[in-house]
Design a protein around this motif. Structure first.
Motif, PDB file in Angstrom:
ATOM      1  N   ILE A  64       0.840  -1.204   0.000  1.00  0.00           N
ATOM      2  CA  ILE A  64       0.000   0.000   0.000  1.00  0.00           C
ATOM      3  C   ILE A  64       0.875   1.253   0.000  1.00  0.00           C
ATOM      4  N   LEU A  65       1.880   1.267   0.881  1.00  0.00           N
ATOM      5  CA  LEU A  65       2.783   2.417   0.967  1.00  0.00           C
ATOM      6  C   LEU A  65       3.756   2.442  -0.204  1.00  0.00           C
ATOM      7  N   LYS A  66       4.249   1.266  -0.565  1.00  0.00           N
ATOM      8  CA  LYS A  66       5.204   1.170  -1.676  1.00  0.00           C
ATOM      9  C   LYS A  66       4.612   1.673  -2.978  1.00  0.00           C
ATOM     10  N   ASP A  67       3.417   1.246  -3.290  1.00  0.00           N
ATOM     11  CA  ASP A  67       2.769   1.656  -4.537  1.00  0.00           C
ATOM     12  C   ASP A  67       2.529   3.161  -4.565  1.00  0.00           C
ATOM     13  N   PHE A  68       2.182   3.727  -3.419  1.00  0.00           N
ATOM     14  CA  PHE A  68       1.874   5.156  -3.353  1.00  0.00           C
ATOM     15  C   PHE A  68       3.127   6.009  -3.481  1.00  0.00           C
ATOM     16  N   PHE A  69       4.145   5.727  -2.680  1.00  0.00           N
ATOM     17  CA  PHE A  69       5.327   6.594  -2.653  1.00  0.00           C
ATOM     18  C   PHE A  69       6.298   6.334  -3.798  1.00  0.00           C
ATOM     19  N   SER A  70       6.156   5.224  -4.506  1.00  0.00           N
ATOM     20  CA  SER A  70       7.046   4.958  -5.643  1.00  0.00           C
ATOM     21  C   SER A  70       6.633   5.737  -6.888  1.00  0.00           C
ATOM     22  N   LYS A  71       5.414   6.290  -6.868  1.00  0.00           N
ATOM     23  CA  LYS A  71       4.960   7.107  -7.991  1.00  0.00           C
ATOM     24  C   LYS A  71       5.642   8.474  -7.950  1.00  0.00           C
ATOM     25  N   ASN A  72       6.180   8.884  -9.084  1.00  0.00           N
ATOM     26  CA  ASN A  72       6.931  10.138  -9.137  1.00  0.00           C
ATOM     27  C   ASN A  72       6.109  11.339  -8.685  1.00  0.00           C
ATOM     28  N   GLU A  73       4.835  11.380  -9.091  1.00  0.00           N
ATOM     29  CA  GLU A  73       4.019  12.543  -8.744  1.00  0.00           C
ATOM     30  C   GLU A  73       3.795  12.647  -7.236  1.00  0.00           C
ATOM     31  N   ASN A  74       3.693  11.507  -6.564  1.00  0.00           N
ATOM     32  CA  ASN A  74       3.517  11.523  -5.112  1.00  0.00           C
ATOM     33  C   ASN A  74       4.823  11.828  -4.395  1.00  0.00           C
ATOM     34  N   ALA A  75       5.921  11.302  -4.937  1.00  0.00           N
ATOM     35  CA  ALA A  75       7.236  11.571  -4.352  1.00  0.00           C
ATOM     36  C   ALA A  75       7.540  13.075  -4.382  1.00  0.00           C
ATOM     37  N   LYS A  76       7.159  13.734  -5.453  1.00  0.00           N
ATOM     38  CA  LYS A  76       7.410  15.163  -5.587  1.00  0.00           C
ATOM     39  C   LYS A  76       6.556  15.989  -4.624  1.00  0.00           C
ATOM     40  N   LYS A  77       5.383  15.472  -4.276  1.00  0.00           N
ATOM     41  CA  LYS A  77       4.442  16.234  -3.463  1.00  0.00           C
ATOM     42  C   LYS A  77       4.597  16.009  -1.961  1.00  0.00           C
ATOM     43  N   ALA A  78       5.352  14.994  -1.554  1.00  0.00           N
ATOM     44  CA  ALA A  78       5.444  14.640  -0.129  1.00  0.00           C
ATOM     45  C   ALA A  78       5.902  15.820   0.728  1.00  0.00           C
ATOM     46  N   PHE A  79       6.891  16.555   0.259  1.00  0.00           N
ATOM     47  CA  PHE A  79       7.414  17.703   1.013  1.00  0.00           C
ATOM     48  C   PHE A  79       6.345  18.777   1.184  1.00  0.00           C
ATOM     49  N   GLY A  80       5.641  19.089   0.112  1.00  0.00           N
ATOM     50  CA  GLY A  80       4.576  20.090   0.185  1.00  0.00           C
ATOM     51  C   GLY A  80       3.449  19.661   1.100  1.00  0.00           C
ATOM     52  N   TRP A  81       3.094  18.387   1.048  1.00  0.00           N
ATOM     53  CA  TRP A  81       2.054  17.866   1.944  1.00  0.00           C
ATOM     54  C   TRP A  81       2.467  18.021   3.405  1.00  0.00           C
ATOM     55  N   ALA A  82       3.744  17.741   3.675  1.00  0.00           N
ATOM     56  CA  ALA A  82       4.247  17.862   5.057  1.00  0.00           C
ATOM     57  C   ALA A  82       4.078  19.293   5.563  1.00  0.00           C
ATOM     58  N   LYS A  83       4.387  20.266   4.729  1.00  0.00           N
ATOM     59  CA  LYS A  83       4.241  21.668   5.139  1.00  0.00           C
ATOM     60  C   LYS A  83       2.776  22.019   5.377  1.00  0.00           C
ATOM     61  N   GLU A  84       1.901  21.534   4.509  1.00  0.00           N
ATOM     62  CA  GLU A  84       0.468  21.825   4.670  1.00  0.00           C
ATOM     63  C   GLU A  84      -0.084  21.193   5.948  1.00  0.00           C
ATOM     64  N   LEU A  85       0.341  19.984   6.247  1.00  0.00           N
ATOM     65  CA  LEU A  85      -0.127  19.301   7.456  1.00  0.00           C
ATOM     66  C   LEU A  85       0.382  19.996   8.721  1.00  0.00           C
ATOM     67  N   SER A  86       1.608  20.499   8.659  1.00  0.00           N
ATOM     68  CA  SER A  86       2.155  21.234   9.795  1.00  0.00           C
ATOM     69  C   SER A  86       1.346  22.504  10.055  1.00  0.00           C
ATOM     70  N   ILE A  87       0.940  23.168   8.992  1.00  0.00           N
ATOM     71  CA  ILE A  87       0.102  24.366   9.135  1.00  0.00           C
ATOM     72  C   ILE A  87      -1.233  23.996   9.779  1.00  0.00           C
ATOM     73  N   LEU A  88      -1.820  22.876   9.361  1.00  0.00           N
ATOM     74  CA  LEU A  88      -3.083  22.421   9.952  1.00  0.00           C
ATOM     75  C   LEU A  88      -2.922  22.124  11.443  1.00  0.00           C
ATOM     76  N   ALA A  89      -1.788  21.526  11.800  1.00  0.00           N
ATOM     77  CA  ALA A  89      -1.548  21.146  13.198  1.00  0.00           C
ATOM     78  C   ALA A  89      -1.509  22.356  14.114  1.00  0.00           C
ATOM     79  N   PHE A  90      -1.005  23.478  13.598  1.00  0.00           N
ATOM     80  CA  PHE A  90      -0.850  24.683  14.423  1.00  0.00           C
ATOM     81  C   PHE A  90      -1.875  25.772  14.100  1.00  0.00           C
ATOM     82  N   SER A  91      -2.858  25.438  13.301  1.00  0.00           N
ATOM     83  CA  SER A  91      -3.879  26.422  12.963  1.00  0.00           C
ATOM     84  C   SER A  91      -4.704  26.771  14.205  1.00  0.00           C
ATOM     85  N   SER A  92      -4.942  28.053  14.415  1.00  0.00           N
ATOM     86  CA  SER A  92      -5.728  28.464  15.587  1.00  0.00           C
ATOM     87  C   SER A  92      -7.159  27.946  15.501  1.00  0.00           C
TER      88      SER A  92
END
Length: 339
Positions: free
Chosen positions: A277-305
């Motif tokens: 499940i994880l291998k198929d998802f993260f081995s795709k180039n489009e998902n690999a490129k987006k992982a960093f951006g997703w991390a930043k967005e999730l961090s913003i959600l975590a600290f959103s007032s």
């Protein structure tokens, strides 16, 4: 979450600089403990993680001293030494001292300085209505403990340990440990209404850490053929940093010492992990490129007032969460409909 607490001078500057580097495009973690064999060695005021390209990553430690007597020379030496110990890419010292000799000394040590003039400029930054502070989050996490899963440790401890992985466990071991933390907090989010809000913040922030770890792993396999990327990911996710050969050696040694004649049970257990499940998802180039951006967005959600619930987040983030839920065998509908 309760009313935001008043920050001291140093804490406020750390929050302002955190927001500044977020705006610069970095993933930022504040108050990251450098640990050695579960012992706290020192704190890093800010840890910056950047993704300049598919092949390169940038990791920076930032030391911040917002004091009348900042001891700038000492902080430059300290920050530079810590950078080398942790094998980071560069370091920054933020100091109220504006003497030209400080900048000159820092340059000789390959260290960037944000001096008093710069710090005075960013004091005008305001994001009080957008984000909670690190202190707000820690204060809330200190109220709860995990009596069974984490051996009576506080949720604050779990969060601090997760941040520490960003310094020393940007590997399969760190990823797998983060997945275990996610499992715990996703379960708490669904099952415990009283702790639901803070559990969700932890889901967001630890998933952000998990994606940063995966992003760092992916840089080394970015240009492999898809089949080879999948193979590397599958082995790493299933067997950790040691790989299959390393696990085989440990099992053989354990069998020799204990006198056990079969390793089938252990191997079957490892082979049953649904890493595809994880291998198929993260081995795709489009998902690999987006992982960093997703991390930043999730961090913003975590600290959103204003806490945003899973059914309200962007579809791409729902997709990432769905992959994790499938891997953990947690029903998607149950999670996304919980509020």
């Amino acid at each position: 979450m309760e009313t935001q607490q008043t920050l001291f001078k140093g804490e406020l500057m750390e929050e302002l600089l955190r927001y500044y580097f977020l705006e610069m495009g970095y993933f930022v973690a504040r108050g990251v403990k450098f640990q050695y064999q579960n012992m706290d060695v020192t704190d890093i005021d800010l840890f910056l993680y950047g993704r300049p390209s598919s092949l390169t990553r940038e990791r920076i430690n930032v030391d911040i001293k917002n004091k009348k007597t900042p001891q700038a020379f000492e902080r430059i030496v300290w920050a530079n030494g810590l950078m080398r110990i942790l094998n980071l890419d560069s370091c920054i010292v933020a100091t109220t001292d504006s003497k030209p000799i400080i900048t000159s000394f820092a340059q000789s040590m390959h260290t960037m300085v944000l001096d008093g003039k710069f710090l005075n400029k960013i004091k005008s930054i305001t994001n009080e209505n957008e984000r909670i502070s690190e202190e707000d989050l820690l204060n809330e996490l200190s109220k709860y403990k995990s009596y069974k899963t984490y051996n009576n440790k506080s949720w604050k401890y779990i969060y601090e340990f997760s941040k520490s992985r960003l310094l020393t466990e940007l590997d399969y071991s760190g990823f797998n440990s983060s997945i275990m933390d996610l499992n715990y907090f996703i379960t708490k989010y669904i099952a415990d209404e009283q702790k639901r809000a803070i559990s969700l913040r932890m889901v967001y922030v630890i998933l952000a850490h998990t994606l940063i770890i995966m992003d760092f792993i992916l840089k080394d396999i970015a240009f492999l053929e898809k089949k080879d990327r999948e193979s590397k990911l599958s082995i790493g996710l299933k067997y950790g940093n040691l790989g299959k050969e390393g696990i085989d050696k440990i099992i053989s040694m354990a069998m020799h010492i204990s006198g056990v004649t079969s390793a089938n049970t252990i191997m079957k257990s490892l082979d049953s992990i649904p890493v595809d499940i994880l291998k198929d998802f993260f081995s795709k180039n489009e998902n690999a490129k987006k992982a960093f951006g997703w991390a930043k967005e999730l961090s913003i959600l975590a600290f959103s007032s204003t806490l945003i619930y899973p059914n309200e987040i962007e579809s791409s983030l729902k997709g990432v969460l769905s992959v994790i839920l499938d891997f953990l065998s947690i029903d998607r509908k149950t999670f996304f409909e919980t509020k």
